[in-house]
Motif scaffolding. Structure first.
Motif, PDB file in Angstrom:
ATOM      1  N   TRP A 128       0.599  -0.875  -0.225  1.00 33.01           N
ATOM      2  CA  TRP A 128      -0.391  -0.176  -0.141  1.00 33.01           C
ATOM      3  C   TRP A 128       0.910   1.254  -0.076  1.00 33.01           C
ATOM      4  O   TRP A 128       1.864   1.041   0.430  1.00 33.01           O
ATOM      5  CB  TRP A 128      -0.732   0.129   1.197  1.00 33.01           C
ATOM      6  N   SER A 129       0.629   1.979  -1.017  1.00 40.38           N
ATOM      7  CA  SER A 129       0.762   3.892  -0.604  1.00 40.38           C
ATOM      8  C   SER A 129      -0.186   4.566  -0.054  1.00 40.38           C
ATOM      9  O   SER A 129      -0.983   4.811  -0.460  1.00 40.38           O
ATOM     10  CB  SER A 129       1.396   3.702  -2.123  1.00 40.38           C
ATOM     11  N   ARG A 130       1.036   5.906   0.637  1.00 41.18           N
ATOM     12  CA  ARG A 130      -0.465   6.768   0.965  1.00 41.18           C
ATOM     13  C   ARG A 130       0.534   8.015   1.043  1.00 41.18           C
ATOM     14  O   ARG A 130       1.133   7.919   1.797  1.00 41.18           O
ATOM     15  CB  ARG A 130      -1.039   6.790   2.040  1.00 41.18           C
ATOM     16  N   ASN A 147      -4.519   6.990   0.099  1.00 42.20           N
ATOM     17  CA  ASN A 147      -4.772   6.221  -0.479  1.00 42.20           C
ATOM     18  C   ASN A 147      -4.767   6.335  -1.821  1.00 42.20           C
ATOM     19  O   ASN A 147      -5.712   5.994  -2.476  1.00 42.20           O
ATOM     20  CB  ASN A 147      -5.549   5.008   0.239  1.00 42.20           C
ATOM     21  N   ALA A 148      -3.632   5.605  -2.382  1.00 46.50           N
ATOM     22  CA  ALA A 148      -3.922   4.688  -3.415  1.00 46.50           C
ATOM     23  C   ALA A 148      -4.548   3.157  -3.245  1.00 46.50           C
ATOM     24  O   ALA A 148      -4.587   2.676  -2.294  1.00 46.50           O
ATOM     25  CB  ALA A 148      -2.299   3.860  -4.238  1.00 46.50           C
ATOM     26  N   TYR A 197      -8.334  -4.766  -2.689  1.00 44.21           N
ATOM     27  CA  TYR A 197      -7.193  -4.208  -3.348  1.00 44.21           C
ATOM     28  C   TYR A 197      -6.208  -5.368  -3.065  1.00 44.21           C
ATOM     29  O   TYR A 197      -4.821  -5.504  -4.009  1.00 44.21           O
ATOM     30  CB  TYR A 197      -6.818  -2.777  -2.242  1.00 44.21           C
ATOM     31  N   TYR A 204      -2.659  -0.578  -8.345  1.00 47.49           N
ATOM     32  CA  TYR A 204      -3.374   0.415  -7.712  1.00 47.49           C
ATOM     33  C   TYR A 204      -2.094   0.780  -6.904  1.00 47.49           C
ATOM     34  O   TYR A 204      -1.660   2.734  -6.480  1.00 47.49           O
ATOM     35  CB  TYR A 204      -4.164   0.430  -6.139  1.00 47.49           C
ATOM     36  N   TYR A 205      -0.923   0.438  -6.211  1.00 44.92           N
ATOM     37  CA  TYR A 205       0.212   0.657  -5.353  1.00 44.92           C
ATOM     38  C   TYR A 205       1.334   1.453  -5.887  1.00 44.92           C
ATOM     39  O   TYR A 205       1.956   1.398  -7.023  1.00 44.92           O
ATOM     40  CB  TYR A 205       1.110  -0.256  -5.453  1.00 44.92           C
ATOM     41  N   THR A 207       0.179   4.932  -7.598  1.00 45.83           N
ATOM     42  CA  THR A 207      -0.650   5.203  -8.152  1.00 45.83           C
ATOM     43  C   THR A 207      -0.984   6.699  -7.727  1.00 45.83           C
ATOM     44  O   THR A 207      -1.439   5.984  -6.501  1.00 45.83           O
ATOM     45  CB  THR A 207      -1.246   3.885  -9.301  1.00 45.83           C
ATOM     46  N   GLU A 208      -2.158   6.843  -8.804  1.00 40.36           N
ATOM     47  CA  GLU A 208      -3.183   8.022  -7.925  1.00 40.36           C
ATOM     48  C   GLU A 208      -4.757   7.300  -8.543  1.00 40.36           C
ATOM     49  O   GLU A 208      -5.660   8.479  -8.265  1.00 40.36           O
ATOM     50  CB  GLU A 208      -3.068   8.874  -9.103  1.00 40.36           C
ATOM     51  N   LYS A 209      -4.264   6.018  -9.202  1.00 44.88           N
ATOM     52  CA  LYS A 209      -5.894   5.460  -9.349  1.00 44.88           C
ATOM     53  C   LYS A 209      -6.256   5.321  -8.397  1.00 44.88           C
ATOM     54  O   LYS A 209      -6.462   4.397  -7.219  1.00 44.88           O
ATOM     55  CB  LYS A 209      -5.782   4.451 -10.066  1.00 44.88           C
TER      56      LYS A 209
END
Length: 214
Positions: A128-130, A147-148, A197, A204-205, A207-209
């Motif tokens: 995950w990325s945020r 959050n992505a 997810y 998604y990781y 990204t802006e999606k």
């Protein structure tokens, strides 16, 4: 003394609503404190041998043989952190409303810490990325996350030392959320989002999606 985090989430969607929430908190609490902003990468793991990991990393955990534990590694603006959350109610350790939490800053790279978990039988569940903004609002912590995959999510959290206060603390948090016209994200929907997810995190990781799961 054990600490327990009582946390309730709300899905607020986009930056405009996030900015509106900050404005509402400022009006409701003139003493609102901005704790700071930072970026995170969070790697979630499943399976594995917690006892083996405890020995491998020389950990002193506040809980023994939890019935449900979520293990993750985190990079936050250069710091590498091991996070273990154990559920203390009938919700999950991944997204639950009442959990006992262990965090330790590690003198390792994120890759080295991940390898230690993999060596102890853990497997990646998702990455995950945020981006996070944190506030001290009245008597609780508020985190607004971009959050992505999820978009903007807000977490209202209080930390208690007496588990008997868990349900009352949840009520207090929900009352604060009502004052701000913030709707709680139901646990069943949150679990559907989490499951989706986990199955598609590579899309998604980092990204802006964003996706939408009802």
């Amino acid at each position: 003394m054990a600490n327990y985090e009582i946390e309730i989430k709300s899905l607020i969607g986009d930056k405009r609503k996030a900015d509106e929430l900050v404005s509402k908190m400022k009006l409701a609490d003139p003493g609102l404190v901005s704790v700071g902003k930072h970026k995170q990468m969070n790697h979630y793991f499943v399976g594995g041998n917690l006892a083996k990991l405890k020995v491998r990393l020389n950990l002193e955990l506040p809980f023994q043989n939890p019935k449900d534990a979520s293990v993750r590694t985190r990079w936050a603006d250069g710091r590498v952190i091991l996070v273990i959350k154990a559920t203390v109610d009938d919700t999950t350790s991944s997204n639950g409303t009442a959990r006992q939490e262990f965090e330790k800053v590690m003198n390792l790279t994120l890759e080295q810490l991940d390898k230690a978990l993999l060596d102890c039988g853990f497997e990646y569940q998702a990455k995950w990325s945020r981006e996070r903004e944190e506030y001290q609002y009245k008597n609780m912590n508020v985190s607004i996350d971009k959050n992505a995959g999820y978009g903007y999510l807000v977490e209202f959290e209080s930390v208690i030392t007496d588990l008997k206060m868990a349900e009352q603390t949840k009520t207090d948090i929900r009352d604060r959320m009502k004052e701000l016209a913030v709707e709680e994200l139901p646990q069943d929907r949150l679990e559907r989002m989490f499951d989706y997810y986990n199955k598609h995190w590579q899309d998604y990781y980092g990204t802006e999606k964003v996706f939408n799961i009802a």
